[in-house]
Design a protein around this motif. Structure first.
Motif, PDB file in Angstrom:
ATOM      1  N   GLN A 106     -17.160 -16.361 -48.749  1.00 58.95           N
ATOM      2  CA  GLN A 106     -18.406 -16.734 -48.074  1.00 58.95           C
ATOM      3  C   GLN A 106     -18.367 -18.196 -47.631  1.00 58.95           C
ATOM      4  OE1 GLN A 106     -20.977 -14.641 -47.284  1.00 58.95           O
ATOM      5  NE2 GLN A 106     -21.713 -16.367 -46.092  1.00 58.95           N
ATOM      6  N   ILE A 107     -17.854 -19.062 -48.478  1.00 59.01           N
ATOM      7  CA  ILE A 107     -17.721 -20.479 -48.126  1.00 59.01           C
ATOM      8  C   ILE A 107     -16.747 -20.649 -46.962  1.00 59.01           C
ATOM      9  CG2 ILE A 107     -16.867 -22.712 -48.962  1.00 59.01           C
ATOM     10  CD1 ILE A 107     -17.975 -21.852 -51.746  1.00 59.01           C
ATOM     11  N   TYR A 108     -15.629 -19.922 -47.007  1.00 55.62           N
ATOM     12  CA  TYR A 108     -14.641 -19.962 -45.933  1.00 55.62           C
ATOM     13  C   TYR A 108     -15.249 -19.491 -44.617  1.00 55.62           C
ATOM     14  CZ  TYR A 108     -10.387 -18.754 -43.346  1.00 55.62           C
ATOM     15  OH  TYR A 108      -9.409 -18.647 -42.386  1.00 55.62           O
ATOM     16  N   ASN A 110     -18.432 -19.431 -43.729  1.00 56.13           N
ATOM     17  CA  ASN A 110     -19.414 -20.414 -43.261  1.00 56.13           C
ATOM     18  C   ASN A 110     -18.740 -21.618 -42.615  1.00 56.13           C
ATOM     19  OD1 ASN A 110     -21.568 -18.847 -44.086  1.00 56.13           O
ATOM     20  ND2 ASN A 110     -21.835 -19.927 -46.025  1.00 56.13           N
TER      21      ASN A 110
END
Length: 131
Positions: A106-108, A110
């Motif tokens: 999810q961080i990647y 975003n």
């Protein structure tokens, strides 16, 4: 039409990788209680190799030099983890690892989507003449 020298293509490939990773993680979590289910993962090596092939032009001056090109044409592949068992029922899904991978993906995603948005905003600024 090459805008920003393959940057959009690279970001699209990164989003496709993240999408595939999300689907695999979701399948693993959904099957965490399924007997004899083997966890899957997305191969980063093939995805990275495809990115190298699409964005780097290489010219060999000697046949002994390494080539960036590979034989595979697939951008990412799903790999089943064999011979691993975390539960008594033969299941190999580690729910803690999957949840960690989900958060990291999810961080990647975003970060890549923010970068893509920034590229479109700078293109919009150029079209408007810097205003």
């Amino acid at each position: 039409m090459e805008l920003f020298s393959n940057t959009f293509q690279s970001l699209e490939n990164a989003l496709n990788y993240s999408n595939t990773k999300q689907k695999v993680i979701s399948q693993n979590i959904a099957n965490s209680d399924t007997p004899n289910y083997k966890a899957k993962d997305v191969s980063k090596k093939q995805s990275f190799q495809a990115e190298l092939e699409s964005s780097i032009q290489s010219y060999r001056t000697d046949e002994r030099h390494l080539s960036f090109k590979s034989e595979g044409g697939e951008s990412s592949s799903i790999v089943t983890q064999r011979n691993v068992q975390y539960n008594n029922n033969g299941n190999s899904v580690d729910i803690d690892k999957e949840m960690t991978d989900l958060a990291a993906n999810q961080i990647y995603y975003n970060a890549v989507s923010d970068r893509l948005s920034g590229k479109f905003k700078s293109l919009e600024t150029v079209i408007r003449g810097g205003k």
